[in-house]
Write a protein that holds these residues in place. Structure first.
Motif, PDB file in Angstrom:
ATOM      1  N   UNK A 151      -0.106   8.343   1.602  1.00 34.39           N
ATOM      2  CA  UNK A 151      -0.975   7.445   2.365  1.00 34.39           C
ATOM      3  C   UNK A 151      -1.320   6.208   1.538  1.00 34.39           C
ATOM      4  N   UNK A 152      -1.643   6.411   0.268  1.00 43.12           N
ATOM      5  CA  UNK A 152      -1.978   5.282  -0.602  1.00 43.12           C
ATOM      6  C   UNK A 152      -0.774   4.374  -0.788  1.00 43.12           C
ATOM      7  N   UNK A 153       0.408   4.964  -0.953  1.00 43.05           N
ATOM      8  CA  UNK A 153       1.622   4.168  -1.128  1.00 43.05           C
ATOM      9  C   UNK A 153       1.941   3.374   0.126  1.00 43.05           C
ATOM     10  N   UNK A 154       1.752   3.984   1.288  1.00 37.29           N
ATOM     11  CA  UNK A 154       2.013   3.284   2.556  1.00 37.29           C
ATOM     12  C   UNK A 154       1.069   2.110   2.741  1.00 37.29           C
TER      13      UNK A 154
ATOM     14  N   UNK B 202      -0.518   0.456   0.339  1.00 37.67           N
ATOM     15  CA  UNK B 202      -0.185  -0.573  -0.639  1.00 37.67           C
ATOM     16  C   UNK B 202       1.051  -1.344  -0.215  1.00 37.67           C
ATOM     17  N   UNK B 203       2.055  -0.632   0.295  1.00 31.47           N
ATOM     18  CA  UNK B 203       3.289  -1.289   0.724  1.00 31.47           C
ATOM     19  C   UNK B 203       3.014  -2.268   1.856  1.00 31.47           C
ATOM     20  N   UNK B 204       2.170  -1.872   2.781  1.00 33.80           N
ATOM     21  CA  UNK B 204       1.836  -2.751   3.909  1.00 33.80           C
ATOM     22  C   UNK B 204       1.155  -4.023   3.417  1.00 33.80           C
ATOM     23  N   UNK B 205       0.185  -3.874   2.506  1.00 32.11           N
ATOM     24  CA  UNK B 205      -0.538  -5.032   1.985  1.00 32.11           C
ATOM     25  C   UNK B 205       0.390  -5.935   1.169  1.00 32.11           C
ATOM     26  N   UNK B 206       1.221  -5.341   0.338  1.00 30.93           N
ATOM     27  CA  UNK B 206       2.131  -6.128  -0.483  1.00 30.93           C
ATOM     28  C   UNK B 206       3.164  -6.854   0.358  1.00 30.93           C
ATOM     29  N   UNK B 207       3.690  -6.173   1.375  1.00 33.54           N
ATOM     30  CA  UNK B 207       4.682  -6.816   2.247  1.00 33.54           C
ATOM     31  C   UNK B 207       4.073  -8.027   2.935  1.00 33.54           C
TER      32      UNK B 207
ATOM     33  N   UNK C 195      10.374   1.014   1.116  1.00 33.47           N
ATOM     34  CA  UNK C 195      10.759   2.327   0.625  1.00 33.47           C
ATOM     35  C   UNK C 195       9.795   2.916  -0.381  1.00 33.47           C
ATOM     36  N   UNK C 196       8.667   2.234  -0.623  1.00 33.82           N
ATOM     37  CA  UNK C 196       7.737   2.709  -1.638  1.00 33.82           C
ATOM     38  C   UNK C 196       7.139   4.064  -1.276  1.00 33.82           C
ATOM     39  N   UNK C 197       6.712   4.239  -0.029  1.00 27.84           N
ATOM     40  CA  UNK C 197       6.084   5.502   0.366  1.00 27.84           C
ATOM     41  C   UNK C 197       7.065   6.658   0.221  1.00 27.84           C
ATOM     42  N   UNK C 198       8.314   6.429   0.604  1.00 25.11           N
ATOM     43  CA  UNK C 198       9.316   7.477   0.460  1.00 25.11           C
ATOM     44  C   UNK C 198       9.556   7.793  -1.011  1.00 25.11           C
ATOM     45  N   UNK C 199       9.602   6.751  -1.861  1.00 27.76           N
ATOM     46  CA  UNK C 199       9.789   6.969  -3.292  1.00 27.76           C
ATOM     47  C   UNK C 199       8.624   7.754  -3.888  1.00 27.76           C
TER      48      UNK C 199
ATOM     49  N   UNK D 197      12.743   9.811  -9.994  1.00 24.23           N
ATOM     50  CA  UNK D 197      11.765   8.877 -10.544  1.00 24.23           C
ATOM     51  C   UNK D 197      10.671   8.665  -9.505  1.00 24.23           C
ATOM     52  N   UNK D 198       9.483   9.130  -9.808  1.00 22.88           N
ATOM     53  CA  UNK D 198       8.376   9.092  -8.847  1.00 22.88           C
ATOM     54  C   UNK D 198       7.334   8.093  -9.340  1.00 22.88           C
ATOM     55  N   UNK D 199       7.068   7.028  -8.593  1.00 21.28           N
ATOM     56  CA  UNK D 199       6.109   6.012  -9.061  1.00 21.28           C
ATOM     57  C   UNK D 199       4.691   6.553  -9.145  1.00 21.28           C
ATOM     58  N   UNK D 200       3.973   6.094 -10.164  1.00 21.79           N
ATOM     59  CA  UNK D 200       2.552   6.404 -10.310  1.00 21.79           C
ATOM     60  C   UNK D 200       1.804   5.332  -9.517  1.00 21.79           C
ATOM     61  N   UNK D 201       1.475   5.641  -8.269  1.00 22.58           N
ATOM     62  CA  UNK D 201       1.012   4.626  -7.325  1.00 22.58           C
ATOM     63  C   UNK D 201      -0.296   3.985  -7.777  1.00 22.58           C
ATOM     64  N   UNK D 202      -1.169   4.759  -8.433  1.00 20.75           N
ATOM     65  CA  UNK D 202      -2.443   4.178  -8.860  1.00 20.75           C
ATOM     66  C   UNK D 202      -2.267   3.107  -9.930  1.00 20.75           C
TER      67      UNK D 202
END
Length: 451
Positions: A3-6, A8-13, A40-44, A80-85
């Protein structure tokens, strides 16, 4: 996390970000990354991004060594899993964001070769013992005009060392660094022209150890981008020339219990557990250096008289000491007390460097290791007999010496675990074999732009 990644991706896009660097550092300290589209951030963040397991056995020159039995074939994959925070938009590359990664197995378990996980384990062990750590890096680097093949003959600023005049020609670059670091969430303590040829130094604010390692990687990305935008290139290499001062990435650490800085003492030198922490670092300094300054140019940099730390000793504010104790004071406060490790450079993986430093320090506390008297002089000017009398020995001066020191210290080698230790040693052996066929000048030149 998805949810956090989604979100963030929306705001960044919406802000124009098109992709995210998923970044880590290999066993040579070299940053590596994969870019995923912002969509693809949320999926990653959920499933990770695939990468070959052989990154753990890349040497400094992108050769793959099969000298480690655990990674002896081209088969294998990690996620490779991103540390979203820790996700950041890159101020100097506004179409891109950046995040460090954890390296996991395909089943989602920690991969034994993940350097970030090794550091996280040491931080957790400290918490189990009631200890909390702070860490921060000082980064030295040399500047040259874009297209330069070396820095010594094409310096990016004329000096003098520490002079504001040296930076006048770099005004746009300096302004970009100050802006971009702040925008990327990195706090700088200070920035100045350093002693070496076209050398600059900046210090990152102290934070928790894992964030400090993340910050070191993000700082490199930030510096490289700012330099590129202003027609410059930067070298973080341990040496830019055999006769020049090298680039150290000095690692400052402190340890606390219940909010009290154990390194602070009214006497001006650490006592009790603070002394044990520093004594632990000194006891294992040769093995630590095998991790914190591991490249062939690292061993060439560790020379007497260059403020690099050639001999194993400690001192109070002694800049020739590999372990420089920085006391607290009435002006600076107790929180300022820390230990600076000078035998550290950009060829070290920052997560592993911090992990072994914390482990050695904790072992020193647990063992109540005895701390010898500080040394205020440069032992490089002493006779061999004087050094022997004071118990001051030369740090390993080649890869073989470093490897022997590392394997002789279960306190340091054990931090990595058998798998990662095997890969790390194989990489160092591959680098040494490469260097054996080349001159010192060729070795320095080949590492100039790696980091």
């Amino acid at each position: 996390m998805t949810k956090a990644a989604s979100a963030a991706a929306k705001d960044f896009a919406a802000a124009g970000v098109g992709g995210v660097h998923l970044a880590w550092a290999d066993n040579n300290g070299i940053p590596r990354s994969r870019i995923v589209p912002i969509g693809g951030l949320a999926d990653a963040a959920t499933r990770g991004v695939g990468a070959t397991s052989l990154f753990a056995v890349f040497d400094s020159h992108d050769a793959i060594t099969y000298g480690h039995a655990g990674l002896s074939t081209p088969s294998g994959d990690v996620r490779l899993v991103p540390v979203v925070e820790r996700l950041r938009r890159l101020a100097g590359q506004p179409a891109l964001a950046w995040a460090p990664v954890r390296q996991l197995t395909q089943s989602g378990d920690p991969w034994p070769y993940c350097q970030r996980a090794v550091l996280e384990a040491q931080v957790a062990e400290g918490a189990r013992r009631g200890l909390e750590f702070r860490a921060g890096y000082e980064l030295e680097f040399a500047v040259a005009p874009a297209g330069s093949t070396d820095v010594v003959t094409s310096p990016g600023h004329p000096g003098p060392a520490y002079s504001p005049h040296a930076l006048v020609g770099l005004d746009g670059f300096v302004a970009a660094l100050l802006h971009d670091f702040a925008a990327n969430g990195l706090r700088i303590g200070q920035l100045h022209a350093e002693y070496g040829v076209a050398q600059l130094e900046l210090s990152l604010a102290a934070t928790d150890p894992v964030s400090a390692a993340d910050d070191q990687l993000l700082a490199r990305q930030t510096i490289h981008a700012a330099a590129h935008a202003h027609g410059l290139v930067v070298s973080f290499a341990p040496l830019i020339g055999l006769g020049a001062a090298g680039n150290g990435w000095h690692l400052h650490t402190s340890v606390r219990r219940k909010g009290r800085n154990l390194l602070d003492d009214e006497s001006g030198v650490p006592t009790g557990d603070g002394a044990g922490y520093l004594a632990g670092l000194l006891r294992d300094l040769p093995a630590l250096t095998a991790i914190t300054a591991p490249s062939v140019p690292s061993t060439l940099r560790l020379r007497p008289g260059y403020f690099a730390g050639a001999y194993a000793f400690w001192g109070v504010e002694n800049r020739e000491a590999p372990l420089r104790y920085v006391p607290g004071s009435q002006l600076l406060g107790a929180d300022h007390a820390n230990v600076e490790l000078k035998t550290s450079d950009a060829s070290a993986n920052p997560y592993l460097a911090l992990a072994v430093v914390l482990a050695a320090g904790m072992a020193g506390i647990a063992d109540a290791a005895a701390l010898p008297a500080p040394i205020a002089e440069d032992p490089g000017g002493w006779t061999e007999g004087e050094r022997e009398t004071r118990g001051v020995r030369r740090l390993p001066a080649d890869t073989a010496g470093q490897d022997a020191a590392l394997t002789a210290s279960p306190r340091v080698a054990g931090v990595l675990g058998d798998d990662l230790l095997g890969a790390f040693r194989a990489v160092r052996a591959s680098d040494a074999a490469w260097a054996a066929e080349r001159t010192a000048d060729e070795i320095v030149a080949a590492h100039l732009w790696l980091y």
